[in-house]
Design a protein around this motif. Structure first.
Motif, PDB file in Angstrom:
ATOM      1  N   ILE A 269      -4.768  14.587  39.235  1.00 27.11           N
ATOM      2  CA  ILE A 269      -4.759  15.510  40.313  1.00 27.11           C
ATOM      3  C   ILE A 269      -3.343  15.723  40.775  1.00 27.11           C
ATOM      4  O   ILE A 269      -2.789  16.827  41.299  1.00 27.11           O
ATOM      5  N   ASN A 273      -0.925  18.882  41.243  1.00 28.36           N
ATOM      6  CA  ASN A 273      -0.494  19.656  42.579  1.00 28.36           C
ATOM      7  C   ASN A 273       0.971  19.632  42.530  1.00 28.36           C
ATOM      8  O   ASN A 273       1.592  20.591  42.953  1.00 28.36           O
ATOM      9  N   ASP A 282      -9.266  24.947  40.373  1.00 37.21           N
ATOM     10  CA  ASP A 282      -9.964  24.678  41.364  1.00 37.21           C
ATOM     11  C   ASP A 282     -10.616  23.272  41.398  1.00 37.21           C
ATOM     12  O   ASP A 282     -11.364  22.887  42.052  1.00 37.21           O
ATOM     13  N   ASN A 284     -10.379  19.396  42.284  1.00 43.95           N
ATOM     14  CA  ASN A 284      -9.957  18.510  43.521  1.00 43.95           C
ATOM     15  C   ASN A 284     -10.374  17.243  43.366  1.00 43.95           C
ATOM     16  O   ASN A 284     -10.908  16.775  42.546  1.00 43.95           O
TER      17      ASN A 284
END
Length: 354
Positions: A269, A273, A282, A284
């Motif tokens: 993740i 980012n 989308d 997370n």
């Protein structure tokens, strides 16, 4: 004796009754005509260029007073399945792509669905052809590779594309990742390149401004060469390109496994980012459990299968307004939906209908 009978002033002569009925019918006809003219005018003011509805079909629908759009059984949104986790992967040219100006920066060259079954613990990677002709929105058909562009410019964003792919495949798309090709290069360069094994030499002479060649055997590719290998199509076909794209995805997977990247989903993740400016997703931190389970199965090559939907199984070639398109076998998505429904169960490759 004759008695005088008082007339009933609350009743009208038969002649007057007849006239009143005629007036009432005339008023009703005028109301219907006026309403129809209003609806007809409004309808023609909103007709799109690709609308194939005939005048009489539109006229009959107007007189029916039915304003609700009929449900298209081909495009029904499936329910979310607790025992599945499906991710849509899109590869787009991006604003800085070499052919973005002429071909469109938001058009998808890569359309894949990664499907993980939480019960069977199996995973699959399925490539959808970019030329598949679908209903993008009401009265508007186009190739499926335009879906993300419609979503961005139409305000639906990533959810628009997820919903369309969900309706076509019959499986609920939980999450999506859209990456442009410059980020694709960066990721491969950041992990130190990837290794691609070729059974025979690969050549592409007409797409990149020079003759791009790879010899048979194991080739170590940097980001740019991996991108050229994955996107080349002039010398082969879109279906062969889909297979090469899957080969590159698995090569990246193997390299990340060697770096123990999959053992830390938080790192995954974080990496996404880091490239956030070039990635739309989308995913997370709340998805790390599903990602970790999926990653474990992906690392086991025996538990993941690769499929390419092509003219050898579930689609056939056609033309629309002189443009090359692909249509689903049977002219509906039933067979495609059935294939996705049975993924990761008793896994079999998609096969054509006799």
């Amino acid at each position: 004796m004759t008695y005088y009978q008082q007339p009933d002033f609350n009743t009208y002569p038969d002649k007057n009754k007849k006239r009143l009925k005629q007036v009432a019918v005339l008023i009703l006809i005028l109301l219907i005509a006026g309403y129809s003219a209003f609806r007809l005018g409004s309808a023609f003011n909103t007709i799109e260029v690709n609308n194939e509805t005939t005048f009489w079909q539109k006229f009959v629908s107007i007189l029916s007073f039915n304003t609700a759009e009929p449900i298209d059984k081909n495009y029904v949104m499936p329910n979310k399945e607790e025992n599945r986790f499906d991710i849509l992967l899109l590869g787009i040219r991006g604003e800085d792509g070499p052919d973005a100006k002429d071909a469109g920066p938001l058009l998808a060259d890569t359309i894949m669905v990664v499907s993980y079954d939480k019960i069977s613990k199996k995973a699959s990677l399925v490539s959808l052809p970019r030329d598949l002709y679908v209903k993008i929105k009401k009265n508007k058909n186009d190739k499926i590779n335009t879906a993300y562009e419609y979503g961005v410019y139409g305000g639906g964003g990533l959810n628009f594309t997820k919903e369309l792919i969900s309706k076509i495949t019959g499986v609920y798309i939980d999450k999506a990742v859209v990456i442009n090709f410059s980020s694709f290069e960066k990721i491969i360069d950041e992990i130190g390149g990837i290794d691609i094994a070729l059974a025979k030499p690969f050549e592409e002479s007409g797409q990149w401004g020079y003759e791009f060649k790879l010899p048979a055997g194991v080739n170590h590719l940097n980001g740019q060469n991996a991108l050229y290998y994955a996107r080349s199509r002039y010398s082969s076909s879109d279906f062969d390109r889909s297979r090469r794209q899957q080969q590159v995805i698995f090569a990246i997977k193997d390299k990340l496994a060697n770096l123990n990247f999959w053992s830390n989903p938080v790192k995954t993740i974080t990496a996404l980012n880091t490239l956030r400016g070039n990635i739309d997703t989308d995913l997370n931190i709340w998805n790390t459990g599903d990602l970790l389970n999926m990653a474990k199965e992906i690392n086991d090559s025996a538990k993941i299968t690769k499929h390419v939907i092509s003219t050898e199984n579930l689609v056939y070639e056609s033309r629309e307004n002189n443009a090359y398109i692909l249509l689903p076998v049977g002219d509906n998505f039933d067979q495609i939906k059935n294939f996705f429904k049975n993924l990761n169960q008793e896994i079999t490759a998609p096969s054509p209908t006799p």
